[in-house]
Design an enzyme around this catalytic site. Sequence first.
Site, mmCIF file in Angstrom:
data_model
loop_
_atom_site.group_PDB
_atom_site.id
_atom_site.type_symbol
_atom_site.label_atom_id
_atom_site.label_comp_id
_atom_site.label_asym_id
_atom_site.label_seq_id
_atom_site.Cartn_x
_atom_site.Cartn_y
_atom_site.Cartn_z
ATOM 1 N N ASP A 218 0.862 -1.186 0.000
ATOM 2 C CA ASP A 218 0.000 0.000 0.000
ATOM 3 C C ASP A 218 0.898 1.235 0.000
ATOM 4 O O ASP A 218 2.012 1.175 -0.518
ATOM 5 C CB ASP A 218 -0.954 -0.027 1.196
ATOM 6 N N HIS A 241 2.051 1.855 -3.236
ATOM 7 C CA HIS A 241 1.092 2.755 -3.872
ATOM 8 C C HIS A 241 1.577 4.192 -3.944
ATOM 9 O O HIS A 241 0.834 5.073 -4.371
ATOM 10 C CB HIS A 241 -0.244 2.700 -3.131
#
Length: 397
Positions: A218, A241
Amino acid sequence: MAAMTRALLLLLLFVLAIWSAEGQQRVYDVLDFHAAGDGKTDDAQAFLAAWQAACSDGRGEPVMAIPGERVFLLSQVSFQGPCKSPITVKLDGNIVAPNNIWTKQEASLLTFFGIDHLTLDGNGEIDGQGAIWWDCYSRKTCQDRPVLLGFARCNYLTVTRIHLKDSAEKHMTLFQCSQVIVDSVSVTAPADSPNTDGITVAFSNNTYISNCAIQTGDDCVSVLSDTKNITVTQSRCGPGHGISVGSLGGSETAMVEQITVSNCNFVGTMTGVRIKSWQGGKGYAKGFLFQTLNMTEVQNPIVIDQFYCPQGNCPIKNGGVAISNAKFIDIQGTSSEQEAIRLLCSQSVPCQDIYFSNINLSWANQTAPANATTLNAHGSTAGMVVPRIQFSDISFS
């Protein structure tokens, strides 16, 4: 006279001995408090006993030592303050979480709460053994998963050199903290591990993150609401991310300002730098500087998204978090998708004062130039900007 001289000399030696003792750091080794360090025995109580002894020492700057070449199994442990002196936790050994589903509530494996002038430093590792949790999450049988390392209400905090690995969820959280330095920390988790953010900052200010290497499933760094004066610099992100502000405005009034991301490398990430907020949110996010960044096959290197909706099919709502004064300067590299820049802003609360200068992003596919998508974004450009940005009221200088 000679007797008086000897008495004064003895008094001086006594005072010097006291000063010397006070100047030394007293070390509280967890092994001295009956930690097994065998990776099988739960050492939580030994760690708490060592912490209590060190935290209660008001005679200098005590050290709680976690020695190298040992593995310490810990269940959930919370280290409470305030402490009587500035305190250091020296992590040279490795800490592992239980390899089972050990809680069904929101929790952290390790929590430091209400401690000022805390330093966590060392060559050791904290391993969350997250695989069992990721599987549980994918089967929708785990509602809450634990954070690996949490700091709450810690001011003048320093975290250096440690390695965080395979958290069940977020790796490090900073909540209601001020005057924080995080330097040379590494984080690793598989690219497909869910919600395993590297460092999350919320309700905090004056935080400086530098020289970190973060590989997660993430956000490498996520900045949430009620934050001010946050800097991320000289760090590497990927896979992951990207470095994200938000999501903002989901259930709270957003208040974010003075966020700097500089001199960072992004490799194979989903986004590079991103500001994301929910439709219909309230509040503001302002004062951003994204400067001297290198992107290598990043899916979308630059993103502002006021329509954040990860689950899809969100209802249309008026209003939004007001995003303004964001500068993107000296950003180079490649995108893995043709859309290198995405600026999607609300018609009712458009993005204001967005500035681009010296941007050169190309599509790694090389079959066509990269492009940019803009919606309700107001700003200006200077110098070379590739791909071209078409603001709603663009001006060139």
